[in-house]
Design a protein around this motif. Structure first.
Motif, mmCIF file in Angstrom:
data_model
loop_
_atom_site.group_PDB
_atom_site.id
_atom_site.type_symbol
_atom_site.label_atom_id
_atom_site.label_comp_id
_atom_site.label_asym_id
_atom_site.label_seq_id
_atom_site.Cartn_x
_atom_site.Cartn_y
_atom_site.Cartn_z
ATOM 1 N N LEU A 440 0.945 -1.254 0.061
ATOM 2 C CA LEU A 440 0.116 0.064 -0.208
ATOM 3 C C LEU A 440 0.953 1.323 0.074
ATOM 4 C CD1 LEU A 440 -2.651 -1.426 2.587
ATOM 5 C CD2 LEU A 440 -3.022 -0.555 0.063
ATOM 6 N N TYR A 441 2.215 1.014 0.834
ATOM 7 C CA TYR A 441 2.804 2.518 0.821
ATOM 8 C C TYR A 441 3.429 2.712 -0.438
ATOM 9 C CZ TYR A 441 3.193 3.625 5.652
ATOM 10 O OH TYR A 441 2.843 3.866 7.110
ATOM 11 N N GLY A 442 3.365 1.550 -1.438
ATOM 12 C CA GLY A 442 4.056 1.940 -2.744
ATOM 13 C C GLY A 442 3.135 2.850 -3.607
ATOM 14 N N HIS A 443 2.015 3.037 -3.460
ATOM 15 C CA HIS A 443 0.756 3.772 -4.189
ATOM 16 C C HIS A 443 1.064 5.186 -3.745
ATOM 17 C CE1 HIS A 443 -2.819 5.511 -5.874
ATOM 18 N NE2 HIS A 443 -2.977 4.138 -6.441
ATOM 19 N N ALA A 444 1.331 6.070 -4.904
ATOM 20 C CA ALA A 444 1.601 7.278 -4.704
ATOM 21 C C ALA A 444 0.749 8.020 -3.784
ATOM 22 C CB ALA A 444 1.655 8.069 -6.015
ATOM 23 N N ALA A 445 -0.582 7.838 -3.698
ATOM 24 C CA ALA A 445 -1.652 8.568 -2.826
ATOM 25 C C ALA A 445 -1.734 8.114 -1.339
ATOM 26 C CB ALA A 445 -2.719 8.251 -3.535
ATOM 27 N N VAL A 446 -1.076 7.038 -0.860
ATOM 28 C CA VAL A 446 -1.018 6.552 0.328
ATOM 29 C C VAL A 446 -0.010 7.346 1.373
ATOM 30 C CG1 VAL A 446 -0.827 4.461 1.886
ATOM 31 C CG2 VAL A 446 -2.054 4.509 -0.223
ATOM 32 N N LEU A 447 -0.514 7.956 2.383
ATOM 33 C CA LEU A 447 0.542 8.330 3.077
ATOM 34 C C LEU A 447 1.028 7.286 4.563
ATOM 35 C CD1 LEU A 447 2.215 10.902 4.278
ATOM 36 C CD2 LEU A 447 0.217 11.789 5.544
ATOM 37 N N GLU A 448 0.006 6.683 4.996
ATOM 38 C CA GLU A 448 0.185 5.689 6.074
ATOM 39 C C GLU A 448 -0.963 4.704 5.683
ATOM 40 O OE1 GLU A 448 1.466 8.380 9.840
ATOM 41 O OE2 GLU A 448 -0.518 8.077 9.507
ATOM 42 N N ALA A 449 -0.554 3.452 6.242
ATOM 43 C CA ALA A 449 -1.419 2.398 6.109
ATOM 44 C C ALA A 449 -1.342 1.204 7.105
ATOM 45 C CB ALA A 449 -1.367 1.475 4.736
ATOM 46 N N ALA A 450 -2.669 0.637 7.726
ATOM 47 C CA ALA A 450 -2.323 -0.448 8.511
ATOM 48 C C ALA A 450 -3.398 -1.461 8.177
ATOM 49 C CB ALA A 450 -2.776 0.058 10.000
ATOM 50 N N VAL A 451 -3.201 -2.827 8.426
ATOM 51 C CA VAL A 451 -4.110 -3.845 7.920
ATOM 52 C C VAL A 451 -4.206 -4.603 9.193
ATOM 53 C CG1 VAL A 451 -3.882 -5.854 6.414
ATOM 54 C CG2 VAL A 451 -2.986 -3.735 5.772
ATOM 55 N N THR A 452 -5.727 -4.808 9.351
ATOM 56 C CA THR A 452 -5.946 -5.352 10.594
ATOM 57 C C THR A 452 -7.075 -6.473 10.711
ATOM 58 O OG1 THR A 452 -7.833 -3.807 10.944
ATOM 59 C CG2 THR A 452 -5.546 -3.250 11.688
ATOM 60 N N PRO A 453 -7.377 -7.320 9.728
ATOM 61 C CA PRO A 453 -6.929 -7.426 8.378
ATOM 62 C C PRO A 453 -7.417 -6.317 7.254
ATOM 63 C CG PRO A 453 -8.491 -9.185 8.535
ATOM 64 C CD PRO A 453 -8.505 -8.058 9.942
ATOM 65 N N CYS A 454 -8.585 -5.474 7.671
ATOM 66 C CA CYS A 454 -8.859 -4.560 6.662
ATOM 67 C C CYS A 454 -7.841 -3.435 6.508
ATOM 68 C CB CYS A 454 -10.078 -3.710 7.278
ATOM 69 S SG CYS A 454 -11.317 -4.797 7.715
ATOM 70 N N ALA A 455 -7.769 -2.931 5.246
ATOM 71 C CA ALA A 455 -6.902 -1.959 5.084
ATOM 72 C C ALA A 455 -7.470 -0.442 5.550
ATOM 73 C CB ALA A 455 -6.362 -2.058 3.481
ATOM 74 N N PHE A 456 -6.608 0.036 6.469
ATOM 75 C CA PHE A 456 -7.072 1.440 6.965
ATOM 76 C C PHE A 456 -6.154 2.309 6.504
ATOM 77 C CE2 PHE A 456 -8.905 -1.415 9.944
ATOM 78 C CZ PHE A 456 -10.139 -0.743 10.382
ATOM 79 N N VAL A 457 -6.433 3.260 5.614
ATOM 80 C CA VAL A 457 -5.430 4.039 4.939
ATOM 81 C C VAL A 457 -5.805 5.532 5.014
ATOM 82 C CG1 VAL A 457 -4.705 4.903 2.524
ATOM 83 C CG2 VAL A 457 -5.203 2.442 3.218
ATOM 84 N N LYS A 458 -4.695 6.349 5.274
ATOM 85 C CA LYS A 458 -4.641 7.721 5.410
ATOM 86 C C LYS A 458 -3.951 8.198 4.034
ATOM 87 C CE LYS A 458 -2.770 11.967 7.871
ATOM 88 N NZ LYS A 458 -2.128 12.517 9.024
ATOM 89 N N LEU A 459 -4.631 9.114 3.293
ATOM 90 C CA LEU A 459 -4.184 9.598 1.873
ATOM 91 C C LEU A 459 -3.329 10.779 2.175
ATOM 92 C CD1 LEU A 459 -7.383 9.061 -0.389
ATOM 93 C CD2 LEU A 459 -5.431 7.508 -0.066
ATOM 94 N N ARG A 460 -2.367 11.104 1.401
ATOM 95 C CA ARG A 460 -1.820 12.051 1.277
ATOM 96 C C ARG A 460 -2.694 13.531 0.902
ATOM 97 N NH1 ARG A 460 3.702 11.231 0.447
ATOM 98 N NH2 ARG A 460 4.265 9.148 -0.274
ATOM 99 N N GLU A 461 -2.283 14.648 1.706
ATOM 100 C CA GLU A 461 -3.381 15.723 1.402
ATOM 101 C C GLU A 461 -3.299 16.164 0.010
ATOM 102 O OE1 GLU A 461 -3.183 20.502 2.786
ATOM 103 O OE2 GLU A 461 -1.576 19.117 3.419
ATOM 104 N N GLY A 462 -4.557 16.138 -0.394
ATOM 105 C CA GLY A 462 -5.123 16.463 -1.827
ATOM 106 C C GLY A 462 -5.256 15.175 -2.581
ATOM 107 N N ALA A 463 -4.612 14.105 -2.311
ATOM 108 C CA ALA A 463 -5.024 12.916 -3.220
ATOM 109 C C ALA A 463 -6.406 12.425 -3.121
ATOM 110 C CB ALA A 463 -3.891 11.773 -2.737
ATOM 111 N N ARG A 464 -6.427 11.782 -4.384
ATOM 112 C CA ARG A 464 -8.013 11.172 -4.563
ATOM 113 C C ARG A 464 -7.633 9.708 -5.145
ATOM 114 N NH1 ARG A 464 -12.402 13.982 -3.696
ATOM 115 N NH2 ARG A 464 -13.478 12.831 -5.130
ATOM 116 N N VAL A 465 -8.187 8.633 -4.358
ATOM 117 C CA VAL A 465 -8.183 7.427 -5.159
ATOM 118 C C VAL A 465 -9.240 6.583 -4.451
ATOM 119 C CG1 VAL A 465 -6.551 6.689 -3.011
ATOM 120 C CG2 VAL A 465 -6.425 5.485 -5.328
#
Length: 542
Positions: A440-465
């Motif tokens: 997930l960190y490899g995607h340009a829009a992802v700033l932070e990620a945690a898998v629990t097993p769902c993928a909880f994702v914080k996007l970079r400011e202004g990113a849309r995905v």
């Protein structure tokens, strides 16, 4: 061999106090502490630590008594790392994010006799003492306030730090440890997976780990060390003592010609994603022109973050450990042949946890049922176990299982895959949440990620995905069964004060939000609630 003896000429109990004694003589006028306009040399720092030890003795502290502190990375916090053991006391540093209830429990559990409190935390500290008094289970410790501007109104009946030092004996006789295995500090774990545990460090272990920390961090003589790691966490990964061994300068500022620092991967992520104008002036120490050396640990660092730090000119060393091992226990020692690898591949290799540091006897990956080492095939997972002099005193003579799952590579280096409580089982296959997060960190829009097993994702400011795009992206980088089925977008991921994501908080929050709405698609809607995401993921993975 005949004729060998152990005597005072060839044996002295190891203790970090000796680092301070040496630096105060060899580098008396070199700056030791810088905090805004306040500066203390090594001669002055030793004098203040002696007075602190004297003050504790005057308050009735005897060998083995616990002295607790709740403070930021300030001079007093650093001085307590020497002053408390010089009085024969055991230093117990408290997490500055604890509430009054937690503090009251830990103060009672530790048996603290004196409680030093940095003035911003006075209210929560007073609340903890009130709870102890109301419970009438243990006498509250004596309160000492560390004031920025000392005032008689700090707290009724409390003492003030600088006033204690002024009234103390400057010629106090140090209470050296009678045995190097005597305790020097008591550290409570962060409680990321369970209730905090009290971990005892010895003078010997602290001495050896401080030297190991200096070596694995590539800390030169007279470093300028920026305190980004909280000193309350594993005594600043034992660098509170390590900086003294190198007669360095501890900086309680943001910038001051820094040559060395440490921080969790979240700290590195913040640097790597800071505004471009700030990045230009961060990659080299302003006063020296030397590369800033950074040690990261506390959580497995994503390769993408290490790659970005390398691009900015930082020299990153990866260390891995836990409170029970005095902080960092392993280091990914660099091999010359890796220099020829592409940059991103170098970062992936550097993300491995590596081998034990020079003061630790062994690290291994074993099957916890048979206690046999797993094959060095880079695939078979087992539990990480440590043995040696920098394992907490309670477990110093045997292997200490830590609950982390890893593999062994053919070169002997270990690579963390997950915590045993976080590993996902799908169709009989083990899925490493760390590997999914790295994808997930490899995607340009992802700033932070945690898998629990769902993928909880914080996007970079202004990113849309969209969630579907991220799932497809993971499937392009991972076996299909490993890709997340659900993505939940969040504004912030819950973390401890040391930068570790609190996955149990995400799981508990999901459960608390009630039953899921009906849903049939295998992908994920961008608007899934936490409870919908959690239950759908768990039902598909377990």
């Amino acid at each position: 061999m005949d004729g060998t003896i152990r005597c005072s000429a060839n044996y002295v109990p190891l203790t970090p106090i000796s680092f301070l004694e040496r630096s105060a003589v060899a580098h008396a006028d070199r700056p030791a502490l810088v905090d805004g306009s306040r500066r203390f040399t090594w001669r002055e720092t030793r004098g203040r630590c002696l007075r602190l030890a004297s003050a504790l003795a005057q308050l009735g502290i005897i060998r083995g008594d616990v002295v607790s502190v709740l403070a930021r990375n300030i001079p007093a916090m650093y001085e307590l790392h020497f002053g408390a053991p010089m009085a024969g006391a055991v230093l117990c540093t408290m997490n500055t994010r604890h509430d009054s209830a937690t503090l009251s429990v830990l103060l009672k559990h530790s048996g603290a006799r004196v409680f030093f409190v940095d003035h911003p935390f006075l209210e929560v500290a007073m609340g903890s003492l009130k709870l102890m008094s109301e419970a009438n289970q243990a006498p509250p410790p004596l309160l000492v306030v560390i004031s920025e501007f000392p005032s008689a109104g700090d707290s009724p009946g409390s003492l003030e730090y600088e006033d204690l030092l002024r009234r103390a004996n400057p010629n106090f006789e140090i209470r050296w440890p009678a045995d190097e295995c005597d305790p020097i500090s008591l550290n409570y774990t962060s409680g990321t997976t369970s209730s905090p545990k009290g971990v005892v460090y010895s003078h010997r272990g602290a001495y050896l780990k401080a030297i190991a920390a200096v070596l694995l961090s590539n800390v030169p003589a007279a470093p300028v060390y920026l305190w980004t790691v909280p000193m309350f966490h594993c005594n600043g990964w034992c660098m509170a003592w390590g900086v003294a061994a190198q007669a360095g300068t501890s900086i309680c500022l943001r910038q001051h010609g820094v040559t060395n620092m440490g921080g969790a991967p979240t700290v590195l992520n913040t640097i790597a994603n800071s505004p471009e104008a700030e990045q230009r002036r961060r990659n080299r120490a302003p006063a020296t022109g030397k590369v800033v050396r950074v040690v990261t640990g506390g959580a497995p660092p994503p390769a993408e973050v290490l790659f970005k730090m390398e691009e900015l000119g930082f020299e990153v060393t990866h260390s891995y450990g836990l409170t029970e091992t005095y902080g960092g226990a392993t280091v990914c020692a660099w091999k010359a042949e890796w220099d020829a690898l592409p940059a991103l591949e170098r970062a992936r290799v550097k993300a491995r946890q590596g081998l034990q540091h020079v003061a630790l006897e062994a690290v291994d990956v074993k099957d916890p049922a048979t206690m046999e080492s797993v094959p060095a095939d880079g695939r078979t997972m087992g539990e990480v176990m440590f043995r040696g002099n920098t394992v907490m005193s309670g477990l110093c003579r045997r292997m200490a299982p830590v609950g982390d799952l890893a593999v062994r590579h053919s070169d002997g280096y270990i690579e963390l895959k997950d915590r045993s409580k976080d590993i996902i089982i799908s169709g009989g296959e083990n899925i490493s949440t760390i590997e999914v997060e790295a994808a997930l960190y490899g995607h340009a829009a992802v700033l932070e990620a945690a898998v629990t097993p769902c993928a909880f994702v914080k996007l970079r400011e202004g990113a849309r995905v969209g969630a579907d795009e991220l799932i497809a992206f993971c499937r392009s980088r991972l076996p299909r069964y490993m890709a997340p089925r659900t993505v939940v977008f969040v504004e912030e991921l819950p973390k401890t004060s040391t930068g570790k994501t609190q996955k149990f908080v995400l799981r508990d929050k999901a459960r608390a939000m009630g039953p899921p709405a009906a849903s049939s698609d295998d992908g994920a809607s961008d608007s899934l609630s936490l409870s919908q995401a959690f239950i759908r993921c768990c039902s598909s993975c377990h």
